[in-house]
Enzyme design. Sequence first.
Site, mmCIF file in Angstrom:
data_model
loop_
_atom_site.group_PDB
_atom_site.id
_atom_site.type_symbol
_atom_site.label_atom_id
_atom_site.label_comp_id
_atom_site.label_asym_id
_atom_site.label_seq_id
_atom_site.Cartn_x
_atom_site.Cartn_y
_atom_site.Cartn_z
ATOM 1 C CD1 TRP A 108 -2.200 -2.220 1.595
ATOM 2 C CD2 TRP A 108 -3.062 -1.017 -0.084
ATOM 3 N NE1 TRP A 108 -3.254 -2.927 1.059
ATOM 4 C CE2 TRP A 108 -3.801 -2.222 0.040
ATOM 5 C CE3 TRP A 108 -3.427 -0.111 -1.078
ATOM 6 C CZ2 TRP A 108 -4.876 -2.535 -0.797
ATOM 7 C CZ3 TRP A 108 -4.500 -0.416 -1.912
ATOM 8 C CH2 TRP A 108 -5.217 -1.603 -1.767
ATOM 9 C CG ASP A 178 -2.893 4.027 4.365
ATOM 10 O OD1 ASP A 178 -3.912 3.878 5.061
ATOM 11 O OD2 ASP A 178 -2.688 3.406 3.302
ATOM 12 C CE LYS A 202 -8.255 -2.172 4.981
ATOM 13 N NZ LYS A 202 -8.685 -3.199 4.081
HETATM 14 N N1 PMP Z 1 -4.158 1.460 2.485
HETATM 15 C C1 PMP Z 1 -4.226 0.316 3.177
HETATM 16 C C2 PMP Z 1 -3.245 0.063 4.274
HETATM 17 C C3 PMP Z 1 -5.212 -0.611 2.866
HETATM 18 O O1 PMP Z 1 -5.300 -1.766 3.551
HETATM 19 C C4 PMP Z 1 -6.137 -0.335 1.834
HETATM 20 C C5 PMP Z 1 -7.261 -1.270 1.463
HETATM 21 N N2 PMP Z 1 -7.125 -2.586 1.762
HETATM 22 C C6 PMP Z 1 -6.003 0.854 1.121
HETATM 23 C C7 PMP Z 1 -5.014 1.732 1.492
HETATM 24 C C8 PMP Z 1 -6.935 1.201 0.010
HETATM 25 O O2 PMP Z 1 -8.153 1.516 0.574
HETATM 26 P P1 PMP Z 1 -9.436 1.864 -0.266
HETATM 27 O O3 PMP Z 1 -9.919 0.585 -0.866
HETATM 28 O O4 PMP Z 1 -10.350 2.428 0.767
HETATM 29 O O5 PMP Z 1 -9.050 2.850 -1.306
#
Ligand code: PMP
Length: 366
Positions: A108, A178, A202
Site C-alpha cells: 500500500w 495511512d 476494516k
Molecule cells: N491502504 C491500506 C493500508 C489498505 O489496507 C487499503 C485497502 N485494503 C487501502 C489503502 C486502500 O483503501 P481503499 O480501498 O479504501 O481505497
Amino acid sequence: MAQAGMSERIYNFSAGPAVLPLPVLEQAQREMLSLPGVGMSVMEISHRSKTFDEIIGRAESGVRELLRVPDNYHILFLQGGASLQFSMLPMNLLPAEGSADYIITGSWGKKALKEAKRCGKVNVAANMADGGFKRIPDDEEINLDPGASYLHITTNETIEGVQWKREPDAGSVPLIADTSSDILSHPLPVEKYALIYAGAQKNIGPSGVTLVILREDLLEHISADQHTMLDYRTQVENKSLYNTPNTWGIYIVNLVCQWLQDKGGLEGMSRENEAKAKLLYDAIDATDFYRGHADVESRSLMNVTFRLPSEELEKKFAAEATARGLDGLKGHRSVGGIRASIYNAFPIEGVSALVSFMKEFEKKNG
Ligand code: PMP
C-alpha cells in the site's frame, strides 16, 4: 462456528470489507426502515437535516473521544477510499518546489508513493522490499530529508502483515500516516501526526467512508488553485458536507464508535487484539509446518500472514477452512500464502476455531 442467535453467520477473516460488530449490525437492522422518532431510513433523509447533523456530529465526537484527538485537529468523513488520499494528500501538501519523504514497508505504501510522484519530488526514505516486506525499519535505516514537506508511513501493511509499533522520529517534518488497517485497534498518539487517513472498511464501518484527521495549520500550505472537492479546506469549512456524503456509512461509524466505548475504548480493544494475535502467532511458532511471513518484532496484530510447506497445501488449507465456516483466509493474490485478518470486531472464539483447525490440518498433512 455459529454465533449467538445468528446461526448462519460464519467466521469472516476477510481483509476488508471486514467483519462488523454484531450489535452494530443488529441495531442497524432494527433501525433500517425507520430511525426512532424519524419515520424514515437514515438513507432517505437529507444530509442537511437536523437528524443527520446529529448523526455526523456524534460520529465525529466518537472518533475524537476514542482517539483523544486534540482540539486543533479536524475530523473529516470523505469518499474515494484511502486510495484517493494517495492523490489528495500530495495535491494539497506537496508543493511543486517541495519534496516528500515516503517510507515503504509494503504494497500500500508503494501505491501511495506512485501517486505522490505525479505531484512532485519524492524521497524514498526507506524501502523494505528486500525479502518481501518482512519488517519495519530501525531509525538508523531511515534517510530523512529535514526539508521535506512531510513524511508518509503506512502504519499497518494489510497485505504483508507488518505493523509499526512506534512513530519514526520525523523531527519537525509533519508525519502523515495511512492507518487504514489498524486505526482504532489501539490508542494512537494523534498529536505526533499532522494527518492520518483510513478507509473505513476494516475497523471503522462500511466501505465508502474515508476518515481523515488533520491538524489545522496544514491548511495554510494548500495552493489556492486546488480543485474544490479535492481541497482539504473545502471539506473542513463544510464539515464534510460540501456534497452529499455517505450518510449510511457515517451512521454506521457512529454505531461502531459507541460499541468501542462500551468495550472500554481503545485500551480495552487493544488488550483484546493482543490476546487474539498471541493465540494465533503462538500456534504458528509452535511448529515448522506453519511459517510466519513477518519478522517477530514487526508482526501485525491485525493481519496475520503465514505460509505452509507448499502452495498446494495452502490452497487446500483455505478451501477446507472455508468449508468449516472459517472464510477469507486466502492470502492477497500478489503474495499468496494465508492471511487471517482479525480486526476489532473479529471474535476470539473465531481465532480459537482457526487454531484448532490448524492443528488438525497439520496432523493430517504434516
Ligand atoms: N491502504 C491500506 C493500508 C489498505 O489496507 C487499503 C485497502 N485494503 C487501502 C489503502 C486502500 O483503501 P481503499 O480501498 O479504501 O481505497
